[in-house]
Write a protein that holds these residues in place. Structure first.
Motif, PDB file in Angstrom:
ATOM      1  N   LYS A   1       0.825  -1.205   0.000  1.00 51.98           N
ATOM      2  CA  LYS A   1       0.000   0.000   0.000  1.00 51.98           C
ATOM      3  C   LYS A   1       0.864   1.262   0.000  1.00 51.98           C
ATOM      4  O   LYS A   1       0.636   2.214   0.751  1.00 51.98           O
ATOM      5  CB  LYS A   1      -0.956   0.004   1.195  1.00 51.98           C
ATOM      6  CG  LYS A   1      -1.956  -1.143   1.162  1.00 51.98           C
ATOM      7  CD  LYS A   1      -2.889  -1.110   2.359  1.00 51.98           C
ATOM      8  CE  LYS A   1      -3.873  -2.269   2.301  1.00 51.98           C
ATOM      9  NZ  LYS A   1      -4.802  -2.278   3.450  1.00 51.98           N
ATOM     10  N   LEU A   2       1.900   1.240  -0.858  1.00 52.80           N
ATOM     11  CA  LEU A   2       2.773   2.394  -1.013  1.00 52.80           C
ATOM     12  C   LEU A   2       2.417   3.139  -2.290  1.00 52.80           C
ATOM     13  O   LEU A   2       1.825   2.568  -3.217  1.00 52.80           O
ATOM     14  CB  LEU A   2       4.239   1.950  -1.052  1.00 52.80           C
ATOM     15  CG  LEU A   2       4.779   1.308   0.226  1.00 52.80           C
ATOM     16  CD1 LEU A   2       6.191   0.779  -0.008  1.00 52.80           C
ATOM     17  CD2 LEU A   2       4.777   2.301   1.373  1.00 52.80           C
TER      18      LEU A   2
ATOM     19  N   ILE B   1       2.586  14.234   6.502  1.00 53.65           N
ATOM     20  CA  ILE B   1       1.665  13.117   6.374  1.00 53.65           C
ATOM     21  C   ILE B   1       2.167  12.211   5.251  1.00 53.65           C
ATOM     22  O   ILE B   1       2.475  12.668   4.152  1.00 53.65           O
ATOM     23  CB  ILE B   1       0.236  13.608   6.050  1.00 53.65           C
ATOM     24  CG1 ILE B   1      -0.297  14.497   7.176  1.00 53.65           C
ATOM     25  CG2 ILE B   1      -0.688  12.420   5.821  1.00 53.65           C
ATOM     26  CD1 ILE B   1      -0.571  13.783   8.466  1.00 53.65           C
ATOM     27  N   LYS B   2       2.296  10.917   5.526  1.00 47.84           N
ATOM     28  CA  LYS B   2       2.756   9.978   4.503  1.00 47.84           C
ATOM     29  C   LYS B   2       1.681   9.810   3.438  1.00 47.84           C
ATOM     30  O   LYS B   2       0.522   9.501   3.754  1.00 47.84           O
ATOM     31  CB  LYS B   2       3.089   8.630   5.138  1.00 47.84           C
ATOM     32  CG  LYS B   2       4.225   8.694   6.155  1.00 47.84           C
ATOM     33  CD  LYS B   2       4.454   7.355   6.815  1.00 47.84           C
ATOM     34  CE  LYS B   2       5.546   7.460   7.878  1.00 47.84           C
ATOM     35  NZ  LYS B   2       5.752   6.176   8.589  1.00 47.84           N
TER      36      LYS B   2
ATOM     37  N   PRO C   1      -7.894  10.833   1.265  1.00 47.36           N
ATOM     38  CA  PRO C   1      -6.629  11.584   1.411  1.00 47.36           C
ATOM     39  C   PRO C   1      -6.761  12.697   2.443  1.00 47.36           C
ATOM     40  O   PRO C   1      -7.825  13.258   2.653  1.00 47.36           O
ATOM     41  CB  PRO C   1      -6.386  12.145   0.002  1.00 47.36           C
ATOM     42  CG  PRO C   1      -7.195  11.291  -0.910  1.00 47.36           C
ATOM     43  CD  PRO C   1      -8.393  10.856  -0.126  1.00 47.36           C
ATOM     44  N   TRP C   2      -5.615  12.988   3.082  1.00 46.55           N
ATOM     45  CA  TRP C   2      -5.552  14.101   4.034  1.00 46.55           C
ATOM     46  C   TRP C   2      -5.907  15.414   3.340  1.00 46.55           C
ATOM     47  O   TRP C   2      -5.547  15.596   2.170  1.00 46.55           O
ATOM     48  CB  TRP C   2      -4.125  14.179   4.607  1.00 46.55           C
ATOM     49  CG  TRP C   2      -3.856  15.414   5.410  1.00 46.55           C
ATOM     50  CD1 TRP C   2      -3.274  16.561   4.965  1.00 46.55           C
ATOM     51  CD2 TRP C   2      -4.185  15.629   6.775  1.00 46.55           C
ATOM     52  NE1 TRP C   2      -3.199  17.479   5.968  1.00 46.55           N
ATOM     53  CE2 TRP C   2      -3.757  16.949   7.103  1.00 46.55           C
ATOM     54  CE3 TRP C   2      -4.800  14.861   7.761  1.00 46.55           C
ATOM     55  CZ2 TRP C   2      -3.925  17.483   8.360  1.00 46.55           C
ATOM     56  CZ3 TRP C   2      -4.959  15.410   9.014  1.00 46.55           C
ATOM     57  CH2 TRP C   2      -4.527  16.701   9.302  1.00 46.55           C
TER      58      TRP C   2
ATOM     59  N   PRO D   1       2.209  11.654  11.360  1.00 48.78           N
ATOM     60  CA  PRO D   1       3.573  11.775  11.890  1.00 48.78           C
ATOM     61  C   PRO D   1       3.684  11.182  13.287  1.00 48.78           C
ATOM     62  O   PRO D   1       2.701  11.101  14.025  1.00 48.78           O
ATOM     63  CB  PRO D   1       3.822  13.287  11.905  1.00 48.78           C
ATOM     64  CG  PRO D   1       2.762  13.877  11.025  1.00 48.78           C
ATOM     65  CD  PRO D   1       1.595  12.955  11.087  1.00 48.78           C
ATOM     66  N   SER D   2       4.890  10.782  13.657  1.00 46.25           N
ATOM     67  CA  SER D   2       5.132  10.259  14.991  1.00 46.25           C
ATOM     68  C   SER D   2       5.064  11.376  16.020  1.00 46.25           C
ATOM     69  O   SER D   2       5.210  12.556  15.704  1.00 46.25           O
ATOM     70  CB  SER D   2       6.503   9.576  15.048  1.00 46.25           C
ATOM     71  OG  SER D   2       6.595   8.536  14.098  1.00 46.25           O
ATOM     72  N   THR D   3       4.856  10.991  17.264  1.00 47.47           N
ATOM     73  CA  THR D   3       4.817  11.963  18.353  1.00 47.47           C
ATOM     74  C   THR D   3       6.195  12.613  18.522  1.00 47.47           C
ATOM     75  O   THR D   3       7.225  11.944  18.432  1.00 47.47           O
ATOM     76  CB  THR D   3       4.408  11.277  19.669  1.00 47.47           C
ATOM     77  OG1 THR D   3       3.150  10.635  19.478  1.00 47.47           O
ATOM     78  CG2 THR D   3       4.298  12.293  20.795  1.00 47.47           C
TER      79      THR D   3
END
Length: 373
Positions: free
Chosen positions: A39-40, A180-181, A189-190, A200-202
């Motif tokens: 799912k890339l 956002i990836k 979609p975002w 994103p990570s914290t």
């Protein structure tokens, strides 16, 4: 089953996936299938490696070949690394460390101590805890220096994280990304949708333990004086690009110093409170000339000066006000993204930047240069 079908493991930064394929499938068709199952984003560009740490890359010539002729066999693992779309990262010299970095990476940086006649109870050729060599990141050694060393050099930091039992086998330096990836198919979609896989990570703010450049030195003090002279004559602020080279800095273990040999002032619109940098038609010529002279782009410099009469300058930047404004931080970060630092411990081949920022401002009513790395 294994004669007509095989399983190849594909590892990305999002995880590992087992992909079924035929030995006669081409590498290109196999990668298209792998991207779909992982799912890339199929429009993204990837490099394919057979070994971890970006080693043994499969070239574009092999895309049309079958898996069995490459060969990629049943049970093998391939490593997919997404490429940046930036022009700097796709340059032919991408990922090649500077000669200085290669020299420092092999240099012995242990802190050797002499035998203590009171504490050491062994012979002249023996060693104990009181005289054994110290690691350059030893906290007691750093605190006893005059002045104390608050930040490790970057190469000292690399030695520290690769000094364990695994010798840094699992170390992977990666620049912080708050984007956002893209390519997630589990939702809209975002900004219409987001999930734990693409958000994103914290982020936790903390002081950085190291710095890429430990000292900045001007080859000649007249370089800065000529630059400040523009403000003295006009009262307007000014900015310029720093050209020079990097050298070893001996006051910090395996440290790096940026030596500034020249300041190039591009076309700009200057006022007493702002500077607007214009498009530079001579930029490529200047860079080419600097390259022939053995110089490289090591940073940028700007003024923030305000006269308060009698040759004195206002003391505006300090611990009670600010050191860099938000706009200046964004500008410095943008320059550092354009000049990334090649690093062998990063999957992308780059980590951080040696690009320095220098602000010429007032300090105790006199002009002073503040370097930020």
């Amino acid at each position: 089953f294994f004669r007509s079908r095989m399983i190849v493991r594909v590892q990305t930064k999002n995880g590992t996936k087992r992909v079924t394929a035929r030995p006669t499938d081409t590498l290109e068709s196999f990668l298209e299938k792998a991207l779909q199952e992982l799912k890339l984003d199929p429009s993204a560009r990837f490099s394919v490696f057979r070994s971890p740490g970006c080693k043994d890359e499969l070239t574009d010539v092999q895309l049309s070949r079958s898996l069995q002729t490459i060969p990629v066999l049943h049970g093998d693992m391939l490593y997919l690394v997404e490429l940046s779309t930036g022009a700097v990262r796709e340059s032919p010299s991408a990922g090649v460390e500077d000669q200085l970095d290669r020299d420092l990476s092999t240099k012995d940086c242990k802190i050797y101590r002499k035998r203590d006649p009171q504490l050491c109870q062994h012979g002249l050729h023996g060693k104990c805890l009181n005289c054994a060599p110290l690691d350059p990141w030893d906290s007691r050694y750093l605190e006893t220096r005059d002045p104390p060393i608050k930040h490790l050099s970057f190469h000292c930091y690399l030695r520290k994280i690769t000094s364990g039992v695994d010798r840094g086998k699992f170390v992977n330096l990666e620049d912080l990304s708050c984007k956002i990836k893209s390519g997630c198919t589990d939702h809209a979609p975002w900004p219409a949708g987001v999930c734990t896989k693409c958000q994103p990570s914290t982020i936790t703010l903390s002081r950085q333990d190291y710095r890429h450049v430990d000292n900045v030195m001007f080859e000649d003090s007249k370089i800065v004086e000529r630059f400040i002279e523009y403000w003295r004559r006009s009262g307007n602020q000014r900015m310029g690009y720093l050209y020079g080279h990097y050298s070893e800095y001996s006051d910090v273990p395996v440290g790096i110093r940026a030596v500034v040999c020249a300041i190039y002032e591009p076309p700009q619109v200057c006022t007493p409170h702002s500077v607007e940098v214009l498009e530079d038609p001579s930029g490529s010529t200047v860079r080419e000339l600097a390259s022939h002279l053995g110089l490289q782009h090591v940073g940028w410099i700007f003024t923030d000066l305000e006269s308060i009469g009698n040759g004195r300058v206002a003391y505006k930047r300090n611990i009670n006000t600010f050191l860099l404004s938000a706009e200046e931080c964004i500008m410095a970060a943008d320059y550092q993204n354009s000049f990334p630092n090649p690093c062998r411990l990063s999957k992308t081949g780059y980590f951080g930047s040696k690009f320095v920022t220098i602000c010429v401002s007032g300090m105790h009513t006199r002009t002073h240069t503040h370097a930020h790395t």
